[in-house]
Every structure is written in structure tokens, then in C-alpha cells.
Design an enzyme around this catalytic site. Sequence first.
Site, PDB file in Angstrom:
ATOM      1  N   ASN A  52       4.345  16.171  -1.911  1.00  0.00           N
ATOM      2  CA  ASN A  52       5.154  15.309  -2.759  1.00  0.00           C
ATOM      3  C   ASN A  52       4.836  15.486  -4.239  1.00  0.00           C
ATOM      4  O   ASN A  52       5.736  15.544  -5.085  1.00  0.00           O
ATOM      5  CB  ASN A  52       4.937  13.846  -2.335  1.00  0.00           C
ATOM      6  N   CYS A  53       3.557  15.576  -4.562  1.00  0.00           N
ATOM      7  CA  CYS A  53       3.151  15.670  -5.964  1.00  0.00           C
ATOM      8  C   CYS A  53       3.511  17.020  -6.590  1.00  0.00           C
ATOM      9  O   CYS A  53       3.483  17.165  -7.816  1.00  0.00           O
ATOM     10  CB  CYS A  53       1.650  15.423  -6.095  1.00  0.00           C
TER      11      CYS A  53
ATOM     12  N   TYR B 100      -1.075  -1.593  11.759  1.00  0.00           N
ATOM     13  CA  TYR B 100      -1.767  -1.133  10.550  1.00  0.00           C
ATOM     14  C   TYR B 100      -0.723  -0.675   9.523  1.00  0.00           C
ATOM     15  O   TYR B 100       0.428  -0.394   9.870  1.00  0.00           O
ATOM     16  CB  TYR B 100      -2.696   0.038  10.875  1.00  0.00           C
ATOM     17  N   ALA B 101      -1.145  -0.582   8.273  1.00  0.00           N
ATOM     18  CA  ALA B 101      -0.238  -0.097   7.239  1.00  0.00           C
ATOM     19  C   ALA B 101      -1.024   0.624   6.158  1.00  0.00           C
ATOM     20  O   ALA B 101      -2.204   0.331   5.911  1.00  0.00           O
ATOM     21  CB  ALA B 101       0.559  -1.254   6.634  1.00  0.00           C
TER      22      ALA B 101
END
Length: 439
Positions: free
Chosen positions: A40-41, A272-273
Site C-alpha cells: 500500500n505504501c 479481534y480487530a
Amino acid sequence: MKVIVVGAVAGGATVASQLRRLSDAEIIIYEKDRDMSFANCGLPYYIGGEVSLRNQLVATTPEQFQNDKQITVKTYHEVMQVNPIDKTITVKDIAHNKTFTDHYDTLVLSPGASQITLPVLNAPHVFSLRNLEDTDRIHNYISTEGVKDILVVGAGYISLEIIENLKHRDLNVTMVHRSDHLLKSIDKDMTETIPDLLTNNAVRVMLSDEVKALDGKSVHFKSGRKFNYDMIISAIGIQPNTGFLQTSGIKLTESGHIQVNEYFETSDASIYALGDAIQTKYRHVDYPAQIALAWGAHRAANIIAHNIVKPKAQSFKGLLGTNIIRLFDYTFSSVGITPDLLEHFDYEVIRQTQKQHAGYMPDATPLTLSVYFDKKTRQILRASAYGKAGVDKRIDIIATAIIGELTIDDLKDIEIAYSPVYSSPKDIVNMIGYKAETK
């Protein structure tokens, strides 16, 4: 055990991969977009040509995940609803326009965030940059539509990276920003140099202004100015992709971020997140943090994988928000709490400017470092730096010092590797510590 992961890319895909290393659980990933894992970066740097091969951005594919890890990945599948009571999710198969229900034992939420859009910016030549699909659209539009003049809306990290890379393609670029403060995590007196830096690189800079209306390719600004643009790229900020959780009972913040504890558990212990959609905490002070950076997502993924196998096996101490950006021949970086949180502390700041290495060596250029600390405890709260070289090294040292609970006074004792080509006998970090003796 059946584990469902909502969203792939850095967070979700890494959780699944780490979990497979630890467990033989059944793992399914639902990803609403086309690509499951990409850098992504690196997207702006492909647009600018610094990354020459598109395939270099693709980390893995669903086929590779299935063959190598026995993990099922379903792209173009959007999770529309979560029902924690019966541990089910509702999924929309976008390609076939149908929905179905799936059951989980453990659920991992990694829905990410999306660019905020303005109603006025609604036209075929307006783009945002969130994923590889957006990158392909931007790249192809520039290549096929004879684009020469581009407006970039916003002045955050993504905006500035896009601007730099568009200039690498010899395009005419304008930046418009509704305030005069750029890169809000960096000290404002440091970022005040950015407009001149952009102007010196042939970027038209329009601060304290905004788009008022679009008339075809003609853009009308609030200031009354009007220019024509072949293309507009909007990057004014992000918002968490958590709309599908509004009726789930999972606790969200006022901004829509998912609340998690030190184990990355949500308000439901079986869910979870991680990633851009969560609110976590700072490591060194007792304040919440919403930090959309890759390091945190990867660290959380490893912790979550361990905790799925053995609940509460590993805990998270928090983030520092260490960040950095290259803009043409300068680098800007910071670590620690954001400037707006300083008002909660009785603090002092030490600033030093000196060459990044021995001044008599070639390519010696000024480096500026500011370090903020609590006047009573001497605890380091944040730091900010900019210059042409050596910025990353100094910010990383400060980040490590914060993790090690060093005080501002301890900085003079850090033994930094010295050679005239790398630093000075009294490095800028040491000098901050020496100057703090009088504060």
C-alpha cells in the site's frame, strides 16, 4: 476451530499467515476489493515511476495463499453485517450479486479505512488513492488521456507523496489545502518550509483555500481563482470502514473506530480487530491513539495470532506513531504524541540544529531536531525532525529511547557510532541531552 478474517492487505492477511504458522485452524479471508495483498505504501512510487514494475507491489495472491498455506481467500466479497450472538456474518458476493451467511468461532476485523470524499468532487476525472485498483485507474488515466495539469486536494502524507511522484512524471501540479498547516504530526514551524520546497519544485501551492465548484475541467476555488485541470486527486483524510458494525453491538468510538483492549479484543472476546479502523493507545502516556500506519498493523497481527491460539497470551503496550516522509530532497519525521496533546502536559522543548555529520565532510547539511519532555518527570513525550539527511536515524533513536523509558537527560549518554561521514563527536541527539541540563 474456524477463523474468519474480514479484510486482507497488511492486517488481515498477516494475521492469517501468522495463525497458519501456529495452528491448523480453518481460515477464511473475505476481502471486498480485487487485490488481497499489496504494498500500500508503495502505490505513489509506482505512479511516479520510481517503482518500475507493477508486480513488485503485489505481495501475494489468493491462489498462492491457498496453495502455500491452505488459507481460503475470497475477493470481491464484502461483509455486510456481524452478529456476535450467534457468531455469524452476512457476506455479499459482489461479482454474483448474492448474499450468504457464514459462521465463525473467532472473527478478526481488518476493514481498513477509506478516503473522505467531498460532494463537490464528483466527476469522472476525480480520483482517490486507497488501493491497487485506484493506482491502476490513476496510472492508466494519465497514460491514455493526455493528462498534463493535475490538482491534488489535501496536504497530508499521501497528498505530498503523490505530488512528488507526479512531478517525477513532469506533470503540472497544483496543491490546494484548506488550512496553512501541513503534516499535522510534524512541528508546524518545521512544516512551514514545505510550501517553499514545493514551489521550488514547480508545484503551485494554494493554502487556506478550497474547491468551491467544478464546471467540467474548470475548478472554481473559494478564493475566487479559477484554473483548468485534466485530473483531480483527492486525499483530504481517511475514515474507518466500520459502517457494517453499527448494529453489531461491538463498541465503537464517536469517530467510528473499533475499541480494542491490550489483547486487540473488541467488546466481544471472540472478535479481534486491528489496522486503520481501530483505536488503540499510546505506549508511553495514558491517551488513546488512532494511528493508521503499517508497523502497528503488522505488530497487532502477530499478537492476535498468538492470542487466538492461546487467549491473552500476548499483550500490546501501545504505539508511538513513529512516522516519516521524503519530499523531494528533504525528510520530515516525528514520534510520540501529536502536538495537540501537549496541552495536557507541563512540558519543555529542546531544539537543536547542526550538520548531520562532520561539517568539513562533503554533503554536510543542516538537520533540525526538537524533543519535548515533561518538566517534572523528564519523560520524553514527542520529537520532530527535518533535514536532507540523517533524519530517520535520529527519530529512530528517540523512539527507542522512549520505549526504553529514557529521560531527556539520558540522551547525552547514548553512545552513537561516530565517524565523520556518519555523525559528530557530540551528535545532535547528545546535544539535546546537554541542552536539557539547564532546563
